[in-house]
Design an enzyme around this catalytic site. Structure first.
Site, PDB file in Angstrom:
ATOM      1  N   LEU A   1      38.104  39.941  31.471  1.00  0.00           N
ATOM      2  CA  LEU A   1      38.521  40.981  30.518  1.00  0.00           C
ATOM      3  C   LEU A   1      39.380  42.048  31.177  1.00  0.00           C
ATOM      4  CD1 LEU A   1      35.268  41.486  28.396  1.00  0.00           C
ATOM      5  CD2 LEU A   1      37.276  40.099  27.887  1.00  0.00           C
ATOM      6  N   GLY A   2      39.637  41.923  32.465  1.00  0.00           N
ATOM      7  CA  GLY A   2      40.459  42.900  33.172  1.00  0.00           C
ATOM      8  C   GLY A   2      41.950  42.686  32.904  1.00  0.00           C
ATOM      9  N   TYR A  54      37.945  50.762  48.818  1.00  0.00           N
ATOM     10  CA  TYR A  54      38.648  49.622  48.220  1.00  0.00           C
ATOM     11  C   TYR A  54      39.340  48.814  49.329  1.00  0.00           C
ATOM     12  CZ  TYR A  54      42.018  47.297  45.044  1.00  0.00           C
ATOM     13  OH  TYR A  54      42.775  46.397  44.344  1.00  0.00           O
ATOM     14  N   ASP A 104      27.484  38.242  35.509  1.00  0.00           N
ATOM     15  CA  ASP A 104      27.503  39.281  36.537  1.00  0.00           C
ATOM     16  C   ASP A 104      27.674  38.531  37.857  1.00  0.00           C
ATOM     17  OD1 ASP A 104      26.848  40.993  38.587  1.00  0.00           O
ATOM     18  OD2 ASP A 104      25.033  41.785  37.635  1.00  0.00           O
ATOM     19  N   LYS A 107      38.872  45.022  50.689  1.00  0.00           N
ATOM     20  CA  LYS A 107      39.983  44.059  50.593  1.00  0.00           C
ATOM     21  C   LYS A 107      40.249  43.389  51.946  1.00  0.00           C
ATOM     22  CE  LYS A 107      40.724  44.008  46.275  1.00  0.00           C
ATOM     23  NZ  LYS A 107      40.409  42.786  45.525  1.00  0.00           N
ATOM     24  N   GLY A 146      35.770  38.055  35.782  1.00  0.00           N
ATOM     25  CA  GLY A 146      36.479  39.303  35.470  1.00  0.00           C
ATOM     26  C   GLY A 146      37.602  39.090  34.470  1.00  0.00           C
TER      27      GLY A 146
HETATM   28  C1  AKB Z   1      45.036  49.870  42.434  1.00  0.00           C
HETATM   29  O1  AKB Z   1      45.874  50.777  42.280  1.00  0.00           O
HETATM   30  O2  AKB Z   1      43.880  50.061  42.809  1.00  0.00           O
HETATM   31  C2  AKB Z   1      45.486  48.449  42.236  1.00  0.00           C
HETATM   32  C3  AKB Z   1      45.965  47.858  43.512  1.00  0.00           C
HETATM   33  C4  AKB Z   1      47.314  48.157  44.010  1.00  0.00           C
HETATM   34  O3  AKB Z   1      45.241  47.140  44.129  1.00  0.00           O
HETATM   35  N1  AKB Z   1      46.493  48.402  41.227  1.00  0.00           N
END
Ligand code: AKB
Length: 322
Positions: free
Chosen positions: A10-11, A143, A54, A147, A8
């Site tokens: 290029l992030g 997300y 990938d 995590k 990753g």
């Molecule tokens: C997002 O906002 O998704 C990220 C993070 C806080 O993980 N910057």
């Protein structure tokens, strides 16, 4: 850490980490990878080693690490919070599938390993102020689910297989070099661009919404410092709470007005990103990171604002009209 592979690259984090590690270790000792091809002439291509990867392709992932004899893997490829909410299935497949492959490569090749978690790993039932290192984690976003699962998987690979896994919970990261792609904290980056281009910003995060933040130079130092930390001092290995500041939109506006007194701001709140922000903590307790590996960020809000506006003004050139 002598030879590092980064996914990753290029992030927002990757592009600056590659630059830093090429300086620290020598360009030949940094293998930068991403699923996208960098733009022609980009320093990622012209100043060192780049490969398309990938991260859901395990065989290619392992081959690149093996062929290049790396001893460290920094796994950054993942979707951020707002995009993950829009594409939850893809977010699960990429964030978890990619991480599982990365951990397997680290296990098989005995690599030192870093991957970031996020303030997104917390949820509405987490204590919101001075959020402890070890506390309730019941996130309500895809997300966040990836995590927390990722934090647990990294702990598992350490305990079960002895992989030297390390990681932090990043807050919102602010930088002028590469734009973040689809996060909730991105307003705190956009605001500086719009301040210089238009003298005005419409915030998609509402008044009074506090979130943890950090300036990119401190984030890059944190990755390097944790990778270099003495393992015997690490009681926690993964998902250290880190943060350098906590503010709400009115406070970043006031900080910009100290440099640009005519800057104005209104609100045009995005309900999706506001909902995500409301489920996250206001401010983290970072004492474990300080005790276990001397975490010490250098930028507060005003120091960051001065530097951001100065560097962005140069980057934007004629587009900076204010
Ligand atoms: C997002 O906002 O998704 C990220 C993070 C806080 O993980 N910057």
């Amino acid at each position: 850490m002598k030879k590092v592979m980064i996914t990753g690259c290029l992030g927002q984090i990757g592009s600056e980490l590659v630059e830093r590690l090429r300086k620290d270790l020598g360009a030949e000792n940094v293998i930068a990878t991403d699923v996208r091809q960098p733009e022609a002439g980009s320093p990622i291509l012209t100043e060192g080693h780049f490969e398309i990867l990938d991260v859901t392709d395990y065989e290619k992932f392992k081959k690149i690490a093996e062929d290049n004899h790396v001893d460290t893997l920094v796994h950054l490829a993942a979707l951020l919070s707002a995009v993950a909410e829009a594409k939850p299935k893809f977010a699960w497949d990429l964030n978890m599938g990619g991480l599982e492959n990365a951990l397997e490569v680290a296990r098989e090749l005995k690599l030192l390993f870093f991957t970031p978690s996020s303030i997104g790993a917390f949820g509405p039932s987490t204590p919101a102020d001075n959020t402890p290192q070890d506390t309730i984690q019941r996130p309500t976003t895809m997300y966040g689910v990836t995590k927390v699962s990722g934090e647990l998987l990294c702990d598992y690979y350490h305990k079960r297989f002895g992989v030297d896994t390390r990681g932090v919970r990043f807050p919102g990261l602010i930088s002028y070099k590469t734009l973040p792609g689809g996060g909730t904290t991105d307003y705190a980056v956009d605001i500086y661009y719009e301040a210089l281009k238009k003298g005005h910003y419409d915030s998609f995060i509402g008044k009074g919404t506090k979130m943890d933040m950090m300036y990119m130079p401190d984030a890059i130092d944190a990755i390097v410092d944790l990778l270099n930390a003495d393992p015997s001092r690490l009681k926690h290995r993964n998902a250290f709470n880190i943060s350098a500041m906590s503010f709400e939109p009115e406070e970043i506006k006031a900080s910009i007005q100290k440099v640009m007194p005519n800057f104005t701001m209104d609100y045009d709140v995005d309900p999706v990103r506001q909902g995500i922000a409301d489920s996250w903590p206001n401010s983290l307790d970072v004492s474990c990171a300080k005790e276990e590996w001397d975490f010490s960020p250098k930028y507060d809000l005003d120091k960051m604002t001065v530097d951001m506006l100065e560097k962005l003004r140069i980057k934007l050139g004629d587009e900076a009209k204010f």
